[in-house]
Design an enzyme around this catalytic site. Structure first.
Site, mmCIF file in Angstrom:
data_model
loop_
_atom_site.group_PDB
_atom_site.id
_atom_site.type_symbol
_atom_site.label_atom_id
_atom_site.label_comp_id
_atom_site.label_asym_id
_atom_site.label_seq_id
_atom_site.Cartn_x
_atom_site.Cartn_y
_atom_site.Cartn_z
ATOM 1 N N GLU A 170 -53.320 -0.004 76.554
ATOM 2 C CA GLU A 170 -52.246 0.811 77.122
ATOM 3 C C GLU A 170 -51.746 1.837 76.104
ATOM 4 O O GLU A 170 -50.873 2.638 76.417
ATOM 5 C CB GLU A 170 -51.101 -0.077 77.592
ATOM 6 C CG GLU A 170 -51.505 -1.055 78.681
ATOM 7 C CD GLU A 170 -50.358 -1.943 79.117
ATOM 8 O OE1 GLU A 170 -49.652 -1.562 80.067
ATOM 9 O OE2 GLU A 170 -50.177 -3.010 78.502
ATOM 10 N N GLY A 185 -48.281 -0.568 75.536
ATOM 11 C CA GLY A 185 -47.942 0.766 76.003
ATOM 12 C C GLY A 185 -47.307 1.622 74.922
ATOM 13 O O GLY A 185 -46.350 1.209 74.271
ATOM 14 N N ARG A 238 -42.530 -8.274 61.928
ATOM 15 C CA ARG A 238 -41.323 -7.953 62.671
ATOM 16 C C ARG A 238 -40.369 -7.174 61.775
ATOM 17 O O ARG A 238 -40.530 -7.165 60.559
ATOM 18 C CB ARG A 238 -40.638 -9.232 63.167
ATOM 19 C CG ARG A 238 -40.049 -10.065 62.027
ATOM 20 C CD ARG A 238 -39.529 -11.400 62.497
ATOM 21 N NE ARG A 238 -38.827 -12.103 61.408
ATOM 22 C CZ ARG A 238 -38.441 -13.363 61.474
ATOM 23 N NH1 ARG A 238 -38.684 -14.090 62.567
ATOM 24 N NH2 ARG A 238 -37.795 -13.920 60.456
ATOM 25 N N ARG A 239 -39.395 -6.512 62.382
ATOM 26 C CA ARG A 239 -38.361 -5.828 61.605
ATOM 27 C C ARG A 239 -37.060 -6.610 61.704
ATOM 28 O O ARG A 239 -36.628 -6.950 62.812
ATOM 29 C CB ARG A 239 -38.153 -4.396 62.094
ATOM 30 C CG ARG A 239 -37.201 -3.597 61.184
ATOM 31 C CD ARG A 239 -37.040 -2.173 61.659
ATOM 32 N NE ARG A 239 -38.272 -1.412 61.576
ATOM 33 C CZ ARG A 239 -38.769 -0.856 60.468
ATOM 34 N NH1 ARG A 239 -38.134 -1.036 59.319
ATOM 35 N NH2 ARG A 239 -39.874 -0.169 60.491
#
EC number: 2.3.1.117
Length: 343
Positions: A220, A237, A316-317
Site C-alpha cells: 500500500e 498505506g 517505535r517513537r
C-alpha cells in the site's frame, strides 16, 4: 555456446529507424547451447551481446529451431510473427553485462518481471542513459519528438491519441502480467518490477524497476528502485522505502520476511525478518535508536544501520520524549490469506 539469455520479440522504431522499445513474450534464461547455435546460424549472429533485426521470412526457421529445443511458446510466437508487419528482433546475451542497446535493456527488464531473475539479478548499469523518453499512448509507444505530429494526424482523421504517461519505463502489465497478483492501479508498477505470487498492490502502492516482492505481500506504500521485500511482509498505506536512485546511496535497502512497515512510516536501512516499524515513524540509517531491554530500560544507543538485517525488532517513537526506541518484537506479521489468494 553458453549464453545468459535469448529472446525473440517485436520492436517499435522511430522515424530515424532506431528501436525505442521491444516486447519479448517468452524470454529464455540460460538457453540450451544447441538452441543458441541454431538461432545464431539463422540470424547470422557472431559473438557477444547482440540485438539483431530479423525478417518475417526467417520466422519459419526460427519456429523450427525453438520447437526442436522444446520451446513451444517461442515457436508459436515465431510462427505468428511470420505474418506480422511489425519490426522483429532477436536478442542474444552471451553474458550478463550492462545493456548496450534499447532492445537489450527491455529484455533485461522483462526477465525481472517474468520472475526469471530477481531484482539485482541482472546488470542494468547505464539503462537510464540508454532508454528514450517515450509517450506511452493508446496507439502504442511514440518517440517524444514525433508526438505532436502524430497527434495532429490523428485529429485530422477524427481520432484522439491518449497519452497515459511520458517516461523511459512503461507500465509492467503492458508487457508482463505475472500469475497470482492483484494490481489495483497498473500505472503504478513499472516494467522491471518483480511482483511475487500472492502479492496485492493497492491503489496507492508503487513498485519501481529492479525492485519488488519475493512472495505474498500487501503493498500500500512505495517500493523504490532496488528495494526487495520478503515473503509475508506488509508495506502500509503511505509508507516509503528509500531506494538507491537520486542520491540514495549504494546500500541496498530491503525488508525481510513477515515484517511490517506501518502506515506513513519510512525505512532507510536493511530490515530483518519479523520486524515492525510503527505508523508514522521514519527510520533512516543514521537515526539514533535507544535499545531497550525486557523491562524497558535503556541498554545502549546505536545508529539504525548497526541493526541492519537483525530480526525480531520493534521500532517505535516514545510519545513523551520523541526518541526512537527499539525492543524485541513479540509477534510476527500475519497477512490475511484470503486477500492474497489471487487466482
Amino acid at each position: 555456446m553458453a549464453s545468459f539469455s535469448l529472446a525473440l520479440g517485436t520492436a517499435t522504431k522511430n522515424r530515424d529507424n532506431k528501436i525505442i522499445e521491444a516486447f519479448f513474450p517468452t524470454p529464455t534464461l540460460n538457453p540450451a547451447d544447441a538452441l543458441v547455435d541454431a538461432i545464431a546460424a539463422i540470424v547470422d549472429y557472431k559473438e557477444g551481446n547482440q540485438a539483431i533485426e530479423v525478417t518475417a521470412a526467417q520466422c519459419a526457421d526460427l519456429a523450427a529451431a525453438f520447437s526442436t529445443a522444446g520451446e513451444e511458446a517461442s515457436a508459436n510466437f515465431a510462427t505468428k510473427a511470420a505474418a506480422s508487419e511489425q519490426p522483429l528482433v532477436v536478442v542474444i546475451l552471451a553474458t550478463d553485462e550492462a545493456p548496450a542497446s534499447v532492445a537489450e535493456g527491455f529484455l533485461k527488464l522483462q526477465l525481472i518481471s517474468h520472475r526469471l531473475v530477481k531484482p539485482h539479478g541482472v546488470v542494468l548499469d547505464g539503462i537510464f542513459g540508454l532508454l528514450h523518453n517515450i509517450a506511452w499512448t493508446n496507439q502504442g509507444p511514440i518517440d517524444l519528438p514525433e508526438l505532436a505530429e502524430r497527434q495532429m494526424e490523428a485529429r485530422l482523421n477524427g481520432e484522439t491519441i491518449t497519452v497515459d504517461c511520458v517516461d523511459k519505463f512503461p507500465k509492467m502489465v503492458d508487457y508482463v502480467v505475472p500469475t497470482g497478483v492483484r494490481i489495483a492501479d497498473t500505472s503504478r508498477v513499472r516494467l522491471g518490477a518483480h511482483v511475487g505470487e500472492g502479492t496485492t498492490v493497492m491503489h496507492e502502492g508503487f513498485i519501481n524497476f529492479n525492485a519488488g516482492t519475493t512472495g505474498v505481500s500487501m503493498v500500500e506504500g512505495r517500493i523504490s528502485a532496488g528495494v526487495v521485500v520478503g515473503n509475508g511482509s506488509d508495506i502500509g498505506g503511505g509508507a516509503s522505502i528509500m531506494g538507491t536512485l537520486s542520491g540514495g546511496g549504494k546500500v541496498v535497502v530491503s525488508i525481510g520476511e513477515n515484517s511490517l512497515l506501518g502506515a506513513n512510516a519510512g525505512l532507510g536501512f536493511p530490515m530483518g525478518d519479523r520486524c515492525t516499524i510503527e505508523s508514522g515513524l521514519y527510520v533512516t540509517a543514521g537515526s539514533k535508536v535507544r535499545m531497550l531491554d525486557k523491562s524497558g530500560q535503556e541498554v545502549e544507543v546505536v545508529k539504525a544501520r548497526d541493526l541492519a538485517g537483525v530480526s525480531d525488532l520493534l521500532f517505535r517513537r516514545n510519545s513523551m520524549t520523541g526518541q526512537i526506541e527499539c525492543l524485541a518484537n513479540k509477534s510476527a506479521v500475519e497477512l490475511n490469506s484470503e486477500l492474497h489468494s489471487n487466482n
